[in-house]
Design a protein around this motif. Sequence first.
Motif, PDB file in Angstrom:
ATOM      1  N   ASP A 141      41.090  49.728  41.515  1.00  0.00           N
ATOM      2  CA  ASP A 141      40.553  49.308  42.794  1.00  0.00           C
ATOM      3  C   ASP A 141      41.501  48.279  43.379  1.00  0.00           C
ATOM      4  O   ASP A 141      41.637  47.175  42.843  1.00  0.00           O
ATOM      5  CB  ASP A 141      39.163  48.705  42.556  1.00  0.00           C
TER       6      ASP A 141
ATOM      7  N   THR B  19      41.338  46.461  45.974  1.00  0.00           N
ATOM      8  CA  THR B  19      40.668  45.229  46.398  1.00  0.00           C
ATOM      9  C   THR B  19      40.448  44.311  45.212  1.00  0.00           C
ATOM     10  O   THR B  19      40.713  43.105  45.273  1.00  0.00           O
ATOM     11  CB  THR B  19      39.340  45.530  47.087  1.00  0.00           C
ATOM     12  N   ARG B  20      39.990  44.874  44.106  1.00  0.00           N
ATOM     13  CA  ARG B  20      39.760  44.082  42.900  1.00  0.00           C
ATOM     14  C   ARG B  20      41.072  43.482  42.385  1.00  0.00           C
ATOM     15  O   ARG B  20      41.131  42.295  42.050  1.00  0.00           O
ATOM     16  CB  ARG B  20      39.139  44.961  41.824  1.00  0.00           C
ATOM     17  N   LEU B  21      42.108  44.279  42.329  1.00  0.00           N
ATOM     18  CA  LEU B  21      43.339  43.843  41.688  1.00  0.00           C
ATOM     19  C   LEU B  21      44.165  42.895  42.557  1.00  0.00           C
ATOM     20  O   LEU B  21      45.164  42.358  42.093  1.00  0.00           O
ATOM     21  CB  LEU B  21      44.157  45.045  41.267  1.00  0.00           C
ATOM     22  N   ARG B  22      43.772  42.681  43.789  1.00  0.00           N
ATOM     23  CA  ARG B  22      44.446  41.685  44.619  1.00  0.00           C
ATOM     24  C   ARG B  22      43.943  40.273  44.308  1.00  0.00           C
ATOM     25  O   ARG B  22      44.537  39.301  44.754  1.00  0.00           O
ATOM     26  CB  ARG B  22      44.213  41.970  46.102  1.00  0.00           C
ATOM     27  N   GLN B  23      42.855  40.182  43.567  1.00  0.00           N
ATOM     28  CA  GLN B  23      42.225  38.887  43.320  1.00  0.00           C
ATOM     29  C   GLN B  23      42.666  38.298  41.989  1.00  0.00           C
ATOM     30  O   GLN B  23      42.432  38.892  40.930  1.00  0.00           O
ATOM     31  CB  GLN B  23      40.709  39.055  43.323  1.00  0.00           C
TER      32      GLN B  23
ATOM     33  N   GLN C  44      40.493  38.327  38.763  1.00  0.00           N
ATOM     34  CA  GLN C  44      40.228  39.558  38.023  1.00  0.00           C
ATOM     35  C   GLN C  44      41.123  39.706  36.799  1.00  0.00           C
ATOM     36  O   GLN C  44      40.910  40.596  35.978  1.00  0.00           O
ATOM     37  CB  GLN C  44      40.415  40.766  38.943  1.00  0.00           C
ATOM     38  N   TYR C  45      42.125  38.855  36.708  1.00  0.00           N
ATOM     39  CA  TYR C  45      43.097  38.975  35.616  1.00  0.00           C
ATOM     40  C   TYR C  45      42.743  38.007  34.498  1.00  0.00           C
ATOM     41  O   TYR C  45      42.450  36.838  34.741  1.00  0.00           O
ATOM     42  CB  TYR C  45      44.506  38.710  36.133  1.00  0.00           C
TER      43      TYR C  45
END
Length: 128
Positions: free
Chosen positions: A105, A107-111, A114-115
């Motif tokens: 996703d 959108t998710r991985l731009r945040q 999330q890492y």
Amino acid sequence: QVQLVESGGGLVQAGGSLRLACAASVRTLSSYDMGWFRQAPGKERWFLAAISWSGRSTHYADSVKGRFTISRDNANSTVYLQMNSLNPEDTAVYYCAAAPFGTFDSTRLRQPRQYEYWGQGTQVTVSS
């Protein structure tokens, strides 16, 4: 626990290229989606690119699309960021990060939140 170590940063003239590498201490890097971020002095950490656990899917920030390429070699537990046409605005500390894989996703991985794991960063300086 996953340890990530970035390398390949340095000083380059505007218009030049660098290839960053992120070596992971885990055999099963394929369990993670991976991302690259950068942070300039006084600024927030900024998303650049992400790649799915398999390498089949990628996503880029608009500011680097067409100039940067993310890739991975799961057999050698390494993720790369090829950077071309560098300009002084690309000067920053560059970080790689690992997120437990899931639906790719963008959108998710731009945040950043999330890492789960982060490297210490490598400095990239582009002179004009």
